[in-house]
Design a protein around this motif. Structure first.
Motif, PDB file in Angstrom:
ATOM      1  N   GLU A 118      -6.135   3.050   0.465  1.00  0.00           N
ATOM      2  CA  GLU A 118      -6.710   2.199  -0.818  1.00  0.00           C
ATOM      3  C   GLU A 118      -5.626   1.213  -1.177  1.00  0.00           C
ATOM      4  O   GLU A 118      -4.432   1.666  -1.601  1.00  0.00           O
ATOM      5  N   ARG A 122      -9.255  -1.804   0.956  1.00  0.00           N
ATOM      6  CA  ARG A 122      -8.446  -0.984   2.139  1.00  0.00           C
ATOM      7  C   ARG A 122      -7.528  -1.965   2.718  1.00  0.00           C
ATOM      8  O   ARG A 122      -7.580  -2.991   2.773  1.00  0.00           O
ATOM      9  N   CYS A 123      -6.478  -1.422   2.816  1.00  0.00           N
ATOM     10  CA  CYS A 123      -5.103  -1.889   3.654  1.00  0.00           C
ATOM     11  C   CYS A 123      -5.452  -2.279   5.007  1.00  0.00           C
ATOM     12  O   CYS A 123      -6.370  -1.370   5.758  1.00  0.00           O
ATOM     13  N   CYS A 172       0.771  -1.225   0.090  1.00  0.00           N
ATOM     14  CA  CYS A 172       0.050   0.086  -0.029  1.00  0.00           C
ATOM     15  C   CYS A 172       0.721   1.256  -0.094  1.00  0.00           C
ATOM     16  O   CYS A 172       2.161   1.132   0.090  1.00  0.00           O
ATOM     17  N   LEU A 177      -3.336   0.470  -8.505  1.00  0.00           N
ATOM     18  CA  LEU A 177      -3.222   2.048  -8.308  1.00  0.00           C
ATOM     19  C   LEU A 177      -1.959   2.675  -8.295  1.00  0.00           C
ATOM     20  O   LEU A 177      -0.822   1.865  -7.934  1.00  0.00           O
ATOM     21  N   VAL A 183     -10.661  -2.398  -5.835  1.00  0.00           N
ATOM     22  CA  VAL A 183     -10.038  -1.531  -5.054  1.00  0.00           C
ATOM     23  C   VAL A 183     -10.458  -1.869  -3.751  1.00  0.00           C
ATOM     24  O   VAL A 183     -11.653  -2.037  -3.279  1.00  0.00           O
ATOM     25  N   ASN A 240       0.300   2.210  -5.308  1.00  0.00           N
ATOM     26  CA  ASN A 240       0.559   1.070  -4.920  1.00  0.00           C
ATOM     27  C   ASN A 240       1.772   0.599  -5.453  1.00  0.00           C
ATOM     28  O   ASN A 240       2.180   1.018  -6.720  1.00  0.00           O
TER      29      ASN A 240
END
Length: 121
Positions: free
Chosen positions: A97, A90-91, A71, A106, A88, A109
């Motif tokens: 994201e 969430r960490c 992330c 993303l 997508v 990332n």
């Protein structure tokens, strides 16, 4: 990296523990705690990656390293199937994201490095 050296790391952790208990400066103690936690977290990450690497019956598809990412804050995560980002999320560590869409990661990332990369050697 020096963290991968099994002879050096226990000595470093021992010194950090001494600083945490005997240090005279609160800021130094705080820094030592953070460094120790980072070392311990890296050990856990390496063990998880190694364990996943020996799981039988699951085809990771392609190169093993092509499934591990980080992330924006450097926390590792794994994408199964083909290893390409299709959604997508969430960490789990910080809530940033992670993932992407249409096999495009993303921009915030990146492929995993650090302890994850060391464990794949």
């Amino acid at each position: 990296t020096w963290l991968a050296n099994s002879d050096v790391k226990p000595k470093v952790i021992s010194l950090l523990e001494w600083v945490i208990t005997e240090g005279v400066d609160d800021e130094l103690k705080k820094e030592a705690r953070a460094m120790k936690e980072s070392c311990e977290r890296d050990n856990i990450i390496r063990e998880v990656v190694k364990a996943m690497n020996v799981v039988h019956g699951y085809d990771y598809g392609g190169g093993w390293s092509s499934h591990w990412y980080e992330c924006p804050n450097g926390h590792p995560y794994f994408i199964g199937e083909c290893g390409g980002a299709m959604e997508v999320g969430r960490c789990m560590e910080c809530g940033a994201e992670v993932g992407g869409s249409s096999h495009q990661l993303l921009g915030t990332n990146r492929p995993a490095g650090g302890a994850v990369a060391d464990a794949m050697l």
